[in-house]
Design a protein around this motif. Structure first.
Motif, PDB file in Angstrom:
ATOM      1  N   GLY A  92       0.798  -1.221   0.000  1.00  0.00           N
ATOM      2  CA  GLY A  92       0.000   0.000   0.000  1.00  0.00           C
ATOM      3  C   GLY A  92       0.829   1.269   0.000  1.00  0.00           C
ATOM      4  N   VAL A  93       1.982   1.228  -0.712  1.00  0.00           N
ATOM      5  CA  VAL A  93       2.852   2.398  -0.809  1.00  0.00           C
ATOM      6  C   VAL A  93       3.095   2.732  -2.276  1.00  0.00           C
ATOM      7  CG1 VAL A  93       3.977   1.921   1.410  1.00  0.00           C
ATOM      8  CG2 VAL A  93       5.013   1.060  -0.706  1.00  0.00           C
ATOM      9  N   GLU A  94       3.670   3.921  -2.513  1.00  0.00           N
ATOM     10  CA  GLU A  94       3.997   4.356  -3.872  1.00  0.00           C
ATOM     11  C   GLU A  94       5.354   3.794  -4.302  1.00  0.00           C
ATOM     12  OE1 GLU A  94       1.995   6.279  -5.856  1.00  0.00           O
ATOM     13  OE2 GLU A  94       0.519   6.058  -4.241  1.00  0.00           O
ATOM     14  N   VAL A  95       5.603   3.823  -5.601  1.00  0.00           N
ATOM     15  CA  VAL A  95       6.921   3.503  -6.159  1.00  0.00           C
ATOM     16  C   VAL A  95       7.655   4.821  -6.370  1.00  0.00           C
ATOM     17  CG1 VAL A  95       8.167   2.558  -8.148  1.00  0.00           C
ATOM     18  CG2 VAL A  95       6.114   1.397  -7.280  1.00  0.00           C
ATOM     19  N   VAL A  96       8.909   4.894  -5.914  1.00  0.00           N
ATOM     20  CA  VAL A  96       9.714   6.105  -6.054  1.00  0.00           C
ATOM     21  C   VAL A  96      11.086   5.738  -6.620  1.00  0.00           C
ATOM     22  CG1 VAL A  96       8.537   7.269  -4.135  1.00  0.00           C
ATOM     23  CG2 VAL A  96      10.615   5.950  -3.680  1.00  0.00           C
ATOM     24  N   ILE A  97      11.766   6.739  -7.161  1.00  0.00           N
ATOM     25  CA  ILE A  97      13.163   6.571  -7.580  1.00  0.00           C
ATOM     26  C   ILE A  97      14.025   6.817  -6.348  1.00  0.00           C
ATOM     27  CG2 ILE A  97      15.041   7.451  -9.030  1.00  0.00           C
ATOM     28  CD1 ILE A  97      12.931   6.105 -10.712  1.00  0.00           C
ATOM     29  N   HIS A  98      14.802   5.813  -5.956  1.00  0.00           N
ATOM     30  CA  HIS A  98      15.684   5.955  -4.794  1.00  0.00           C
ATOM     31  C   HIS A  98      16.914   6.750  -5.233  1.00  0.00           C
ATOM     32  CE1 HIS A  98      18.197   5.005  -1.383  1.00  0.00           C
ATOM     33  NE2 HIS A  98      17.154   4.439  -0.778  1.00  0.00           N
ATOM     34  N   PRO A  99      17.205   7.880  -4.585  1.00  0.00           N
ATOM     35  CA  PRO A  99      18.309   8.727  -5.044  1.00  0.00           C
ATOM     36  C   PRO A  99      19.670   8.036  -5.003  1.00  0.00           C
ATOM     37  CG  PRO A  99      17.409   9.540  -2.964  1.00  0.00           C
ATOM     38  CD  PRO A  99      16.512   8.444  -3.433  1.00  0.00           C
ATOM     39  N   THR A 100      19.900   7.204  -4.004  1.00  0.00           N
ATOM     40  CA  THR A 100      21.191   6.493  -3.931  1.00  0.00           C
ATOM     41  C   THR A 100      21.284   5.459  -5.036  1.00  0.00           C
ATOM     42  OG1 THR A 100      21.259   6.852  -1.547  1.00  0.00           O
ATOM     43  CG2 THR A 100      22.722   5.157  -2.438  1.00  0.00           C
ATOM     44  N   ALA A 101      20.183   4.768  -5.302  1.00  0.00           N
ATOM     45  CA  ALA A 101      20.181   3.785  -6.392  1.00  0.00           C
ATOM     46  C   ALA A 101      20.441   4.470  -7.725  1.00  0.00           C
ATOM     47  CB  ALA A 101      18.846   3.043  -6.426  1.00  0.00           C
ATOM     48  N   ARG A 102      19.832   5.637  -7.923  1.00  0.00           N
ATOM     49  CA  ARG A 102      20.062   6.378  -9.164  1.00  0.00           C
ATOM     50  C   ARG A 102      21.546   6.737  -9.297  1.00  0.00           C
ATOM     51  NH1 ARG A 102      16.553  10.272 -12.246  1.00  0.00           N
ATOM     52  NH2 ARG A 102      18.003  11.094 -13.785  1.00  0.00           N
ATOM     53  N   ALA A 103      22.160   7.208  -8.220  1.00  0.00           N
ATOM     54  CA  ALA A 103      23.579   7.589  -8.250  1.00  0.00           C
ATOM     55  C   ALA A 103      24.460   6.372  -8.543  1.00  0.00           C
ATOM     56  CB  ALA A 103      23.977   8.243  -6.932  1.00  0.00           C
ATOM     57  N   ILE A 104      24.139   5.242  -7.937  1.00  0.00           N
ATOM     58  CA  ILE A 104      24.910   4.009  -8.174  1.00  0.00           C
ATOM     59  C   ILE A 104      24.825   3.631  -9.650  1.00  0.00           C
ATOM     60  CG2 ILE A 104      24.921   1.510  -7.761  1.00  0.00           C
ATOM     61  CD1 ILE A 104      24.009   2.193  -4.840  1.00  0.00           C
ATOM     62  N   LEU A 105      23.627   3.680 -10.210  1.00  0.00           N
ATOM     63  CA  LEU A 105      23.436   3.302 -11.607  1.00  0.00           C
ATOM     64  C   LEU A 105      24.093   4.300 -12.557  1.00  0.00           C
ATOM     65  CD1 LEU A 105      19.765   2.069 -11.324  1.00  0.00           C
ATOM     66  CD2 LEU A 105      21.779   0.642 -11.770  1.00  0.00           C
ATOM     67  N   GLU A 106      24.021   5.595 -12.234  1.00  0.00           N
ATOM     68  CA  GLU A 106      24.686   6.597 -13.075  1.00  0.00           C
ATOM     69  C   GLU A 106      26.182   6.326 -13.138  1.00  0.00           C
ATOM     70  OE1 GLU A 106      23.453  10.287 -11.273  1.00  0.00           O
ATOM     71  OE2 GLU A 106      21.727  10.477 -12.616  1.00  0.00           O
ATOM     72  N   LYS A 107      26.761   6.009 -11.997  1.00  0.00           N
ATOM     73  CA  LYS A 107      28.205   5.714 -11.955  1.00  0.00           C
ATOM     74  C   LYS A 107      28.519   4.426 -12.720  1.00  0.00           C
ATOM     75  CE  LYS A 107      32.035   4.967  -8.780  1.00  0.00           C
ATOM     76  NZ  LYS A 107      32.460   4.843  -7.390  1.00  0.00           N
ATOM     77  N   TYR A 108      27.732   3.384 -12.485  1.00  0.00           N
ATOM     78  CA  TYR A 108      27.970   2.085 -13.116  1.00  0.00           C
ATOM     79  C   TYR A 108      27.872   2.185 -14.638  1.00  0.00           C
ATOM     80  CZ  TYR A 108      27.615  -2.883 -14.169  1.00  0.00           C
ATOM     81  OH  TYR A 108      27.829  -4.138 -14.681  1.00  0.00           O
ATOM     82  N   TYR A 109      26.872   2.922 -15.133  1.00  0.00           N
ATOM     83  CA  TYR A 109      26.648   2.992 -16.574  1.00  0.00           C
ATOM     84  C   TYR A 109      27.370   4.147 -17.258  1.00  0.00           C
ATOM     85  CZ  TYR A 109      23.265  -0.759 -16.252  1.00  0.00           C
ATOM     86  OH  TYR A 109      22.674  -1.987 -16.051  1.00  0.00           O
ATOM     87  N   ALA A 110      28.165   4.908 -16.516  1.00  0.00           N
ATOM     88  CA  ALA A 110      28.881   6.048 -17.099  1.00  0.00           C
ATOM     89  C   ALA A 110      29.760   5.634 -18.275  1.00  0.00           C
ATOM     90  CB  ALA A 110      29.718   6.754 -16.033  1.00  0.00           C
ATOM     91  N   THR A 111      30.374   4.459 -18.192  1.00  0.00           N
ATOM     92  CA  THR A 111      31.239   3.964 -19.270  1.00  0.00           C
ATOM     93  C   THR A 111      30.577   2.845 -20.056  1.00  0.00           C
ATOM     94  OG1 THR A 111      32.306   2.399 -17.773  1.00  0.00           O
ATOM     95  CG2 THR A 111      33.329   4.580 -18.002  1.00  0.00           C
ATOM     96  N   ARG A 112      29.269   2.664 -19.862  1.00  0.00           N
ATOM     97  CA  ARG A 112      28.537   1.580 -20.522  1.00  0.00           C
ATOM     98  C   ARG A 112      27.322   2.115 -21.295  1.00  0.00           C
ATOM     99  NH1 ARG A 112      30.372  -0.193 -15.515  1.00  0.00           N
ATOM    100  NH2 ARG A 112      31.423  -2.202 -15.510  1.00  0.00           N
ATOM    101  N   GLY A 113      27.433   3.302 -21.823  1.00  0.00           N
ATOM    102  CA  GLY A 113      26.355   3.865 -22.626  1.00  0.00           C
ATOM    103  C   GLY A 113      25.415   4.807 -21.896  1.00  0.00           C
ATOM    104  N   GLY A 114      25.646   5.015 -20.621  1.00  0.00           N
ATOM    105  CA  GLY A 114      24.844   5.974 -19.872  1.00  0.00           C
ATOM    106  C   GLY A 114      23.568   5.387 -19.283  1.00  0.00           C
ATOM    107  N   LEU A 115      22.951   6.167 -18.434  1.00  0.00           N
ATOM    108  CA  LEU A 115      21.717   5.765 -17.761  1.00  0.00           C
ATOM    109  C   LEU A 115      20.529   6.179 -18.619  1.00  0.00           C
ATOM    110  CD1 LEU A 115      20.543   4.510 -15.163  1.00  0.00           C
ATOM    111  CD2 LEU A 115      20.507   6.807 -14.183  1.00  0.00           C
ATOM    112  N   ASN A 116      19.863   5.195 -19.206  1.00  0.00           N
ATOM    113  CA  ASN A 116      18.685   5.481 -20.020  1.00  0.00           C
ATOM    114  C   ASN A 116      17.414   5.170 -19.222  1.00  0.00           C
ATOM    115  OD1 ASN A 116      18.267   2.675 -20.169  1.00  0.00           O
ATOM    116  ND2 ASN A 116      19.478   2.524 -22.044  1.00  0.00           N
ATOM    117  N   GLU A 117      16.272   5.357 -19.846  1.00  0.00           N
ATOM    118  CA  GLU A 117      14.986   5.161 -19.155  1.00  0.00           C
ATOM    119  C   GLU A 117      14.824   3.729 -18.633  1.00  0.00           C
ATOM    120  OE1 GLU A 117      10.303   5.308 -20.345  1.00  0.00           O
ATOM    121  OE2 GLU A 117      11.611   6.845 -21.206  1.00  0.00           O
TER     122      GLU A 117
END
Length: 153
Positions: A92-117
């Motif tokens: 019974g809760v909403e789905v949100v973008i976790h800011p730390t998860a976003r940062a982890i993924l941005e770093k991980y994909y920085a050299t792998r084509g970037g963070l897409n949708e």
């Protein structure tokens, strides 16, 4: 004479690909072994299709009767990865973008084509969730209440 508590866990393996036989599950034995070492009894395993209502129903039943509930599958980057949505519905809760998860993924994909949708979908969590570090792919697992959501095979 006091009786020692037996801690229990359940596992939900999520995915049409498991039920169709296209993909073979490799998580049940590994998770059961790991839990056993921790002194936790794996009491039940269910394999559930990629169906929002079926996942939510299984989550609510199994989280209520076990100390821990683990899920595998359905937290990836594709449109049919609906586990996060189903867990949020169950709680019974909403789905949100976790800011730390976003940062982890941005770093991980920085050299792998970037963070897409699609890849950003892996930063989605039920509101109030914590992250579980994943050294393999960069996409973190998710913990909320007694639930632990992990990637598939």
């Amino acid at each position: 004479m006091s009786k020692e508590k037996i801690w229990t866990a359940a596992l939900i393996v999520i995915g049409d690909e498991i039920l169709s036989g296209r993909t073979q599950d490799k998580n049940i034995a590994q998770i059961a072994s790991w839990l056993n070492v921790q002194g936790i009894r794996l009491a039940e395993v269910r394999v559930v299709a990629d169906d929002m209502d079926h996942i939510a129903e299984a989550v609510n039943i199994l989280r209520a009767r076990n100390d821990y509930l683990f899920t595998t599958g359905g937290i990836g980057p594709t449109h049919d990865d609906i586990t996060v949505d189903a867990i949020a519905k169950a709680l019974g809760v909403e789905v949100v973008i976790h800011p730390t998860a976003r940062a982890i993924l941005e770093k991980y994909y920085a050299t792998r084509g970037g963070l897409n949708e699609g890849r950003l979908r892996m930063a989605r969590v039920p509101e109030g969730a914590e992250l579980i570090e994943n050294r393999m792919s960069g996409a973190p697992g998710i913990r909320i209440e007694n639930l632990f959501l992990m990637a598939g095979v």
